[in-house]
Design a protein around this motif. Structure first.
Motif, PDB file in Angstrom:
ATOM      1  N   HIS A   1       0.865  -1.189   0.000  1.00 19.22           N
ATOM      2  CA  HIS A   1       0.000   0.000   0.000  1.00 19.22           C
ATOM      3  C   HIS A   1       0.896   1.232   0.000  1.00 19.22           C
ATOM      4  O   HIS A   1       1.462   1.612   1.035  1.00 19.22           O
ATOM      5  CB  HIS A   1      -0.898  -0.016   1.230  1.00 19.22           C
ATOM      6  N   LYS A   2       1.043   1.880  -1.152  1.00 21.78           N
ATOM      7  CA  LYS A   2       2.009   2.959  -1.296  1.00 21.78           C
ATOM      8  C   LYS A   2       1.702   4.151  -0.396  1.00 21.78           C
ATOM      9  O   LYS A   2       2.613   4.884   0.013  1.00 21.78           O
ATOM     10  CB  LYS A   2       2.080   3.394  -2.758  1.00 21.78           C
ATOM     11  N   GLY A   3       0.431   4.374  -0.089  1.00 20.21           N
ATOM     12  CA  GLY A   3       0.089   5.477   0.808  1.00 20.21           C
ATOM     13  C   GLY A   3       0.604   5.232   2.215  1.00 20.21           C
ATOM     14  O   GLY A   3       1.219   6.110   2.839  1.00 20.21           O
ATOM     15  N   ILE A   4       0.364   4.033   2.747  1.00 24.45           N
ATOM     16  CA  ILE A   4       0.864   3.703   4.087  1.00 24.45           C
ATOM     17  C   ILE A   4       2.384   3.718   4.107  1.00 24.45           C
ATOM     18  O   ILE A   4       3.013   4.198   5.065  1.00 24.45           O
ATOM     19  CB  ILE A   4       0.310   2.335   4.533  1.00 24.45           C
ATOM     20  N   THR A   5       2.994   3.194   3.044  1.00 20.79           N
ATOM     21  CA  THR A   5       4.460   3.204   2.943  1.00 20.79           C
ATOM     22  C   THR A   5       4.994   4.623   3.082  1.00 20.79           C
ATOM     23  O   THR A   5       5.951   4.876   3.819  1.00 20.79           O
ATOM     24  CB  THR A   5       4.906   2.628   1.587  1.00 20.79           C
ATOM     25  N   LYS A   6       4.391   5.564   2.363  1.00 20.46           N
ATOM     26  CA  LYS A   6       4.880   6.934   2.397  1.00 20.46           C
ATOM     27  C   LYS A   6       4.661   7.582   3.757  1.00 20.46           C
ATOM     28  O   LYS A   6       5.473   8.404   4.201  1.00 20.46           O
ATOM     29  CB  LYS A   6       4.211   7.747   1.273  1.00 20.46           C
ATOM     30  N   HIS A   7       3.583   7.222   4.451  1.00 24.67           N
ATOM     31  CA  HIS A   7       3.394   7.726   5.817  1.00 24.67           C
ATOM     32  C   HIS A   7       4.551   7.279   6.716  1.00 24.67           C
ATOM     33  O   HIS A   7       5.083   8.072   7.504  1.00 24.67           O
ATOM     34  CB  HIS A   7       2.075   7.202   6.392  1.00 24.67           C
ATOM     35  N   VAL A   8       4.955   6.021   6.586  1.00 21.98           N
ATOM     36  CA  VAL A   8       6.031   5.491   7.434  1.00 21.98           C
ATOM     37  C   VAL A   8       7.357   6.178   7.138  1.00 21.98           C
ATOM     38  O   VAL A   8       8.049   6.644   8.042  1.00 21.98           O
ATOM     39  CB  VAL A   8       6.165   3.966   7.253  1.00 21.98           C
ATOM     40  N   VAL A   9       7.726   6.249   5.856  1.00 21.37           N
ATOM     41  CA  VAL A   9       9.033   6.823   5.542  1.00 21.37           C
ATOM     42  C   VAL A   9       9.072   8.318   5.839  1.00 21.37           C
ATOM     43  O   VAL A   9      10.089   8.845   6.286  1.00 21.37           O
ATOM     44  CB  VAL A   9       9.441   6.526   4.077  1.00 21.37           C
ATOM     45  N   ARG A  10       7.951   9.002   5.609  1.00 26.31           N
ATOM     46  CA  ARG A  10       7.913  10.436   5.918  1.00 26.31           C
ATOM     47  C   ARG A  10       8.064  10.669   7.422  1.00 26.31           C
ATOM     48  O   ARG A  10       8.767  11.590   7.849  1.00 26.31           O
ATOM     49  CB  ARG A  10       6.605  11.053   5.410  1.00 26.31           C
ATOM     50  N   ASP A  11       7.423   9.811   8.226  1.00 30.65           N
ATOM     51  CA  ASP A  11       7.548   9.916   9.676  1.00 30.65           C
ATOM     52  C   ASP A  11       8.978   9.709  10.133  1.00 30.65           C
ATOM     53  O   ASP A  11       9.406  10.260  11.151  1.00 30.65           O
ATOM     54  CB  ASP A  11       6.630   8.890  10.352  1.00 30.65           C
ATOM     55  N   LYS A  12       9.748   8.916   9.375  1.00 31.26           N
ATOM     56  CA  LYS A  12      11.149   8.656   9.698  1.00 31.26           C
ATOM     57  C   LYS A  12      12.091   9.709   9.108  1.00 31.26           C
ATOM     58  O   LYS A  12      13.309   9.595   9.221  1.00 31.26           O
ATOM     59  CB  LYS A  12      11.548   7.273   9.191  1.00 31.26           C
ATOM     60  N   GLY A  13      11.537  10.720   8.474  1.00 35.98           N
ATOM     61  CA  GLY A  13      12.357  11.800   7.945  1.00 35.98           C
ATOM     62  C   GLY A  13      12.937  11.557   6.570  1.00 35.98           C
ATOM     63  O   GLY A  13      13.816  12.297   6.115  1.00 35.98           O
ATOM     64  N   VAL A  14      12.464  10.520   5.879  1.00 38.98           N
ATOM     65  CA  VAL A  14      12.939  10.239   4.525  1.00 38.98           C
ATOM     66  C   VAL A  14      12.199  11.145   3.548  1.00 38.98           C
ATOM     67  O   VAL A  14      10.961  11.209   3.582  1.00 38.98           O
ATOM     68  CB  VAL A  14      12.704   8.759   4.164  1.00 38.98           C
ATOM     69  N   PRO A  15      12.912  11.857   2.663  1.00 39.59           N
ATOM     70  CA  PRO A  15      12.222  12.742   1.712  1.00 39.59           C
ATOM     71  C   PRO A  15      11.282  11.969   0.806  1.00 39.59           C
ATOM     72  O   PRO A  15      11.657  10.945   0.228  1.00 39.59           O
ATOM     73  CB  PRO A  15      13.368  13.353   0.894  1.00 39.59           C
ATOM     74  N   THR A  16      10.061  12.432   0.675  1.00 36.72           N
ATOM     75  CA  THR A  16       9.094  11.841  -0.238  1.00 36.72           C
ATOM     76  C   THR A  16       8.114  12.927  -0.660  1.00 36.72           C
ATOM     77  O   THR A  16       7.843  13.861   0.101  1.00 36.72           O
ATOM     78  CB  THR A  16       8.360  10.643   0.410  1.00 36.72           C
ATOM     79  N   ALA A  17       7.603  12.834  -1.869  1.00 33.66           N
ATOM     80  CA  ALA A  17       6.716  13.871  -2.393  1.00 33.66           C
ATOM     81  C   ALA A  17       5.437  13.960  -1.568  1.00 33.66           C
ATOM     82  O   ALA A  17       4.936  12.953  -1.055  1.00 33.66           O
ATOM     83  CB  ALA A  17       6.371  13.559  -3.849  1.00 33.66           C
ATOM     84  N   ASP A  18       4.907  15.177  -1.424  1.00 33.50           N
ATOM     85  CA  ASP A  18       3.607  15.339  -0.769  1.00 33.50           C
ATOM     86  C   ASP A  18       2.563  14.532  -1.526  1.00 33.50           C
ATOM     87  O   ASP A  18       2.634  14.393  -2.756  1.00 33.50           O
ATOM     88  CB  ASP A  18       3.204  16.811  -0.747  1.00 33.50           C
ATOM     89  N   PHE A  19       1.576  14.025  -0.799  1.00 33.72           N
ATOM     90  CA  PHE A  19       0.659  13.090  -1.430  1.00 33.72           C
ATOM     91  C   PHE A  19      -0.708  13.114  -0.777  1.00 33.72           C
ATOM     92  O   PHE A  19      -0.904  13.659   0.313  1.00 33.72           O
ATOM     93  CB  PHE A  19       1.230  11.667  -1.357  1.00 33.72           C
ATOM     94  N   ALA A  20      -1.653  12.475  -1.455  1.00 31.27           N
ATOM     95  CA  ALA A  20      -2.990  12.235  -0.925  1.00 31.27           C
ATOM     96  C   ALA A  20      -3.464  10.900  -1.472  1.00 31.27           C
ATOM     97  O   ALA A  20      -3.088  10.503  -2.578  1.00 31.27           O
ATOM     98  CB  ALA A  20      -3.949  13.349  -1.345  1.00 31.27           C
TER      99      ALA A  20
END
Length: 345
Positions: free
Chosen positions: A108-127
């Motif tokens: 699930h790419k949305g959940i994945t991005k929530h996790v990496v963003r929470d860890k400070g990994v750069p990722t594009a803003d998303f919805a």
């Protein structure tokens, strides 16, 4: 040491009436043969098990393996890649690659991005858009990029994925919702270079093998490393090692994401640069394709001077170390070389 092999054969699903796109993530006999030959060259005994129904049947009949080399993609739902590892967990049989929880999160790419963003990994803003009305509520600057939230192999990604207006956004989201029966991931478009980073190992022991830049040929669908471009990669795509500072930066971003998500043993992380040249996490492939010729991870390895046999060996070494199953067995080739050397001495 007996290694079971779990996988989904593409031909089986085509025979059941699945389309080429629906079966795109499944494997060919060439992949299974290459993995099996590589494992045997390292001294492992192997047994082909196949897909989830075959695994369940074998387990119920009392069959067991020391470890299972799992590349099964599964069939239905967001947890489809988790099904084989979850079943093996029940029987306390270790498997190569990531566990059921990580595979579920990473599909699930949305959940994945929530996790990496929470860890400070750069990722594009998303919805994440779950229905047609949700597309009108997206408040992100254009251009945007739209794709299914839980597909691989570039499925649902193409020239129409890049949208520049509210009307295009709504149409793209409605297409994903209707055709793939799942939410759409909407991201701010990343305009820079695209790279994929190969990784082997787990946790602190994980390391980046290198970064492969994905370059669009003139015949490719621009801006989207999607299904058509991947299927016709010989004509549409070019691949170059990124050995510069950008490649090293991308490799670190990929490693940070890999560790944040708890991925294990081997896989790929896709990264793309934003307008400021910062590598942003796109997605992770904890069950990366392992076709010996066509898949991105082996292509990267060949360009790095790493053989397919070495890649599979490194993956197995990570799995054996973290599961406490011991060290790699002595391969027949190595045994013969050492015996010959001893005879000379």
């Amino acid at each position: 040491m007996l290694v079971g092999l779990t996988y989904d054969l593409k031909a089986d699903y085509l025979a059941m009436g699945f389309s080429e796109e629906e079966a795109a993530e499944f494997d060919s006999p060439a992949t299974i043969e290459a993995i099996e030959e590589a494992l045997q060259s390292h001294g492992f005994l192997t047994e082909r098990v196949g897909a989830l129904p075959s695994l369940a049947s074998a387990l119920l009949q009392g069959k067991r393996w020391d470890i299972v080399f799992n590349i099964a993609e599964g069939l239905h739902g967001f947890a489809r890649e988790s099904q084989v590892p979850a079943l093996l967990d029940y029987y306390n049989i270790p498997c190569v690659f990531s566990d059921a929880m990580t595979l579920g999160v990473c599909l699930h790419k949305g959940i994945t991005k929530h996790v990496v963003r929470d860890k400070g990994v750069p990722t594009a803003d998303f919805a994440v858009v779950e229905d047609a009305e949700g597309a009108y509520a997206v408040n992100l600057p254009y251009p945007l990029f739209v794709k299914p939230v839980a597909e691989g192999t570039g499925i649902g990604v193409g020239a129409a994925s890049k949208v520049r207006t509210r009307e295009e956004l709504v149409a793209a989201c409605e297409h994903v919702l209707a055709r793939y029966n799942q939410p759409a991931l909407v991201e701010t478009f990343l305009s820079g270079r695209e790279l994929t980073v190969g990784i082997v190992g787990t946790g602190r022991n994980a390391r980046a093998l290198g970064a492969l830049e994905v370059v669009f040929a003139s015949s490719a669908e621009s801006d989207a490393y999607g299904y058509v471009n991947k299927a016709e990669y010989l004509d549409r795509m070019q691949y170059h090692l990124a050995e510069d500072e950008v490649g090293r930066y991308a490799a670190q971003v990929a490693l940070d994401a890999w560790r944040a998500l708890g991925c294990r043993d081997g896989g790929r992380v896709d990264v793309r640069l934003d307008a400021d040249g910062v590598p942003n996490f796109i997605e992770v492939n904890p069950l990366a394709g392992l076709h010996p010729v066509n898949s991105d991870l082996p292509i990267l390895c060949y360009k790095m001077g790493i053989t397919y046999r070495q890649l599979i060996g490194d993956i197995m070494e990570s799995a054996l170390e973290r599961t406490g199953l011991g060290s790699m067995p002595v391969s027949p080739v190595r045994q013969a070389v050492e015996s010959a050397a001893e005879a000379v001495r």
